[in-house]
Design a protein around this motif. Structure first.
Motif, short mmCIF file in Angstrom:
data_model
loop_
_atom_site.label_atom_id
_atom_site.label_comp_id
_atom_site.label_asym_id
_atom_site.label_seq_id
_atom_site.Cartn_x
_atom_site.Cartn_y
_atom_site.Cartn_z
N PHE A 54 0.81 -1.21 0.00
CA PHE A 54 0.00 0.00 0.00
C PHE A 54 0.85 1.26 0.00
O PHE A 54 0.58 2.21 -0.75
CB PHE A 54 -0.94 0.01 1.20
CG PHE A 54 -1.72 1.29 1.31
CD1 PHE A 54 -2.72 1.59 0.41
CD2 PHE A 54 -1.43 2.21 2.31
CE1 PHE A 54 -3.43 2.79 0.49
CE2 PHE A 54 -2.14 3.40 2.41
CZ PHE A 54 -3.14 3.68 1.49
N PHE A 55 1.88 1.33 0.82
CA PHE A 55 2.68 2.55 0.90
C PHE A 55 3.45 2.81 -0.40
O PHE A 55 3.64 3.96 -0.79
CB PHE A 55 3.62 2.52 2.10
CG PHE A 55 2.92 2.73 3.41
CD1 PHE A 55 2.08 3.82 3.60
CD2 PHE A 55 3.08 1.85 4.45
CE1 PHE A 55 1.43 4.03 4.79
CE2 PHE A 55 2.44 2.04 5.66
CZ PHE A 55 1.61 3.13 5.83
N ASP A 56 3.91 1.74 -1.06
CA ASP A 56 4.55 1.93 -2.35
C ASP A 56 3.58 2.56 -3.34
O ASP A 56 3.95 3.48 -4.10
CB ASP A 56 5.05 0.59 -2.90
CG ASP A 56 6.22 0.03 -2.11
OD1 ASP A 56 6.93 0.83 -1.46
OD2 ASP A 56 6.42 -1.19 -2.12
N ARG A 57 2.35 2.07 -3.33
CA ARG A 57 1.34 2.63 -4.22
C ARG A 57 1.02 4.08 -3.83
O ARG A 57 0.88 4.96 -4.69
CB ARG A 57 0.07 1.76 -4.17
CG ARG A 57 -1.04 2.20 -5.11
CD ARG A 57 -0.57 2.24 -6.57
NE ARG A 57 0.03 0.99 -6.99
CZ ARG A 57 -0.67 -0.03 -7.51
NH1 ARG A 57 -1.97 0.10 -7.67
NH2 ARG A 57 -0.07 -1.12 -7.87
N ALA A 58 0.90 4.32 -2.52
CA ALA A 58 0.58 5.67 -2.05
C ALA A 58 1.69 6.67 -2.40
O ALA A 58 1.41 7.82 -2.75
CB ALA A 58 0.32 5.66 -0.55
N LEU A 59 2.95 6.24 -2.31
CA LEU A 59 4.06 7.12 -2.68
C LEU A 59 4.03 7.44 -4.17
O LEU A 59 4.35 8.57 -4.59
CB LEU A 59 5.40 6.46 -2.31
CG LEU A 59 5.74 6.47 -0.81
CD1 LEU A 59 6.87 5.50 -0.50
CD2 LEU A 59 6.10 7.88 -0.34
N LYS A 60 3.63 6.47 -4.99
CA LYS A 60 3.48 6.73 -6.42
C LYS A 60 2.34 7.72 -6.67
O LYS A 60 2.47 8.64 -7.49
CB LYS A 60 3.24 5.42 -7.18
CG LYS A 60 3.14 5.60 -8.68
CD LYS A 60 2.90 4.29 -9.39
CE LYS A 60 2.87 4.48 -10.91
NZ LYS A 60 1.84 5.43 -11.35
N TRP A 61 1.23 7.53 -5.99
CA TRP A 61 0.11 8.46 -6.11
C TRP A 61 0.57 9.88 -5.77
O TRP A 61 0.20 10.85 -6.42
CB TRP A 61 -1.03 8.05 -5.20
CG TRP A 61 -1.81 6.86 -5.64
CD1 TRP A 61 -1.90 6.35 -6.90
CD2 TRP A 61 -2.62 6.02 -4.82
NE1 TRP A 61 -2.71 5.23 -6.92
CE2 TRP A 61 -3.17 5.02 -5.66
CE3 TRP A 61 -2.94 6.00 -3.46
CZ2 TRP A 61 -4.03 4.02 -5.18
CZ3 TRP A 61 -3.79 5.03 -2.98
CH2 TRP A 61 -4.33 4.04 -3.83
N CYS A 62 1.37 9.98 -4.71
CA CYS A 62 1.83 11.29 -4.25
C CYS A 62 2.69 11.97 -5.32
O CYS A 62 2.62 13.19 -5.50
CB CYS A 62 2.61 11.14 -2.95
SG CYS A 62 3.18 12.69 -2.25
N LYS A 63 3.50 11.19 -6.04
CA LYS A 63 4.31 11.79 -7.12
C LYS A 63 3.42 12.28 -8.25
O LYS A 63 3.68 13.33 -8.86
CB LYS A 63 5.31 10.75 -7.64
CG LYS A 63 6.45 10.45 -6.67
CD LYS A 63 7.42 9.45 -7.26
CE LYS A 63 8.56 9.15 -6.28
NZ LYS A 63 9.50 8.15 -6.83
N ASP A 64 2.37 11.51 -8.54
CA ASP A 64 1.48 11.89 -9.64
C ASP A 64 0.53 13.02 -9.25
O ASP A 64 0.14 13.83 -10.09
CB ASP A 64 0.66 10.68 -10.09
CG ASP A 64 1.54 9.56 -10.67
OD1 ASP A 64 2.65 9.88 -11.15
OD2 ASP A 64 1.12 8.40 -10.64
#
Length: 514
Positions: A64-74
């Protein structure tokens, strides 16, 4: 016309009234949801399944946090996610977080806390509105510096007991420190909160410990199954019956202690002619300070039930136990893990401790703890990288402008400190363990809402000074005696978001005597 005939004649009207009363609240709720849903569709959002939305992303806790960090970049400020037809708005930038947390207007906790109501009741974490304001005002003085100072004796004594148990692990293969710190911090909390050690380190009263953790597990189970947040539905499930069982165990224990403490206070008042709890550093007849007890302070503040009922006291004590134990334990574990992977920084911490204690094995004092500047920065940096509370949730109580968009009233907003604390504009090289991030010269130019391990704004954590005092005591005790090495690297450590940030396989370390 008989009474029965008259009554029968009015039955259609009566049923119409009942149906109307039952339908109106549902229609009102649907109208509110529909407005939130429609307004949320205008917000930026990552690609999602057409029906399930982002449910798979939230369900995959390890990723989840890997996905959330990607969301944050986008989407560096905020974006919308969706689980089935329930929108969840994630905010990432310090400015957006400030807009949500800094004022009382969005002080209502989000829906994810509902699953914890059986454990916490209407304590400070879950209550809202005037009740929360009144209780916060009453409870804040119980964390006064002089009262916290009286807790040091408990922290020191229990830390010594831990060191006795760790002796058997000295120089052996790696082991998981988590069970040791879990029992230690539970003893910390119970003795300071209720005046009665639960003696978790001695394996006594484990039924109470188990009840707390079972209620937490059930709360998490309900959070990821929104249909079970309805108490009416949940009460008919197996988990619902388990929740009643464990709630009764915990409440019976706390109620018993409240009764005993009240009796003791009354007895002491009669015998000594004064309050049992000595406040603001007053001394007892024997010329020494008495140790404050959180429950006693609440009883004294209750005005014989006019301001706090026994149920209120029980809920606040249970909240203190739950919130304090988990978060304090994890902060200790993660700091040991990071120092065990950064031995040069660990050596600097030891040198600081050695300069304070001059090679002696005496107990730490409050003055000693205040001098542990580097250790404090290490704790803060550990909380930056591994914040004990991984998710902060709020329900918007009014429309919130956010750039060119508007976040709708009634929407649930999630703030992820794990993601927020990795903002490279606020923390250069954000994955590096760097205690210098908390040197005064580095703090002064940083956004105030870029680092929120204890939340922020009006609903920030009331016990953060308590936690820092406990963490410094136990970490300094361990590091004065042992060289700590971590068995896992940063890359191999897997953390998952539950009510707290849990290391999936524990925190494995080795201890070698200095």
């Amino acid at each position: 016309m008989s009474f029965v005939q008259t009554a029968v004649g009015y039955m259609p009207l009566l049923w119409s009234a009942v149906l109307f009363c039952a339908t109106v609240p549902v229609l009102v709720a649907l109208r509110r949801w529909f407005r939130v849903f429609l307004m949320a569709q205008r917000l930026p959002t990552p690609k999602a399944h057409p029906i399930l939305g982002h449910a798979a992303d939230f369900a995959s806790k390890e990723k989840f946090f890997d996905r959330a960090l990607k969301w944050c970049k986008d989407f560096p400020i905020f974006h919308k996610t969706q689980i089935l037809f329930h929108p969840l708005i994630l905010v990432h930038s310090p400015e957006a977080v400030q807009a949500i947390l800094s004022r009382n207007k969005h002080a209502e906790k989000g829906f994810i806390y509902k699953g914890l109501k059986a454990l916490l009741g209407e304590g400070l974490i879950t209550s809202k509105g005037s009740r929360w304001h009144a209780h916060r005002k009453l409870i804040t003085p119980t964390f006064h510096f002089n009262i916290l100072e009286s807790f040091l004796d408990v922290f020191v004594r229990r830390s010594k007991e831990l060191m006795t148990r760790l002796k058997e692990k000295e120089g052996t293969e790696c082991f998981d420190i988590s069970p040791y710190t879990q029992r230690l911090t539970l003893d910390f909390i119970c003795e300071t909160a209720m005046g009665t050690p639960i003696q978790a380190q001695s394996n006594e009263r484990l039924e109470i410990v188990s009840a707390i953790h079972k209620l937490e597990e059930i709360g998490i189970y309900r959070m990821i199954r929104p249909w079970l947040l309805s108490d009416w539905i949940f009460m008919f499930t197996k988990k619902g019956r388990e929740q009643i069982k464990y709630k009764n165990i915990l409440h019976s224990f706390t109620d018993k202690v409240i009764k005993e403490r009240k009796q003791l206070i009354e007895q002491q008042k009669k015998e000594e002619g004064k309050l049992a709890v000595v406040k603001e550093g007053e001394e007892s007849d024997f010329g020494r300070k008495k140790r404050a007890i959180f429950m006693d302070l609440l009883i004294e503040s209750s005005d014989n039930g006019n301001l706090l009922t026994d149920e209120d006291i029980r809920e606040e004590v249970n909240t203190f136990m739950f919130a304090g134990q988990n978060t304090t334990q994890l902060a200790i574990n993660y700091c040991l893990f990071l120092l065990g992977n950064n031995l040069e920084i660990q050596e600097e911490v030891f040198q600081e401790l050695d300069s304070i204690f001059q090679g002696s094995d005496r107990d730490p004092t409050m003055d000693d703890l205040r001098e542990m500047h580097l250790l404090e920065r290490c704790i803060k940096e550990a909380l930056r990288l591994f914040p004990s509370v991984p998710v902060i949730a709020r329900t918007l109580t009014e429309d919130q402008p956010m750039g060119k968009h508007t976040l709708p009233k009634g929407a649930d907003v999630l703030i992820l400190p794990y993601v927020l604390h990795r903002n490279p504009e606020q923390f250069p090289d954000p994955e590096k363990f760097n205690p210098d991030n908390f040197l005064p010269e580095n703090i002064k130019n940083r956004h105030a809402f870029s680092y929120i391990p204890f939340s922020a704004g009006p609903r920030n954590c009331i016990g953060q000074k308590f936690a820092m005092l406990a963490e410094k005591t136990i970490l300094s005790t361990i590091l004065r005696r042992y060289i700590v090495k971590s068995a896992d690297t940063r890359e191999s450590l897997v953390v998952v978001p539950n009510t707290v940030l849990v290391p999936k396989r524990g925190i494995k370390i080795t201890l070698n005597s200095r």
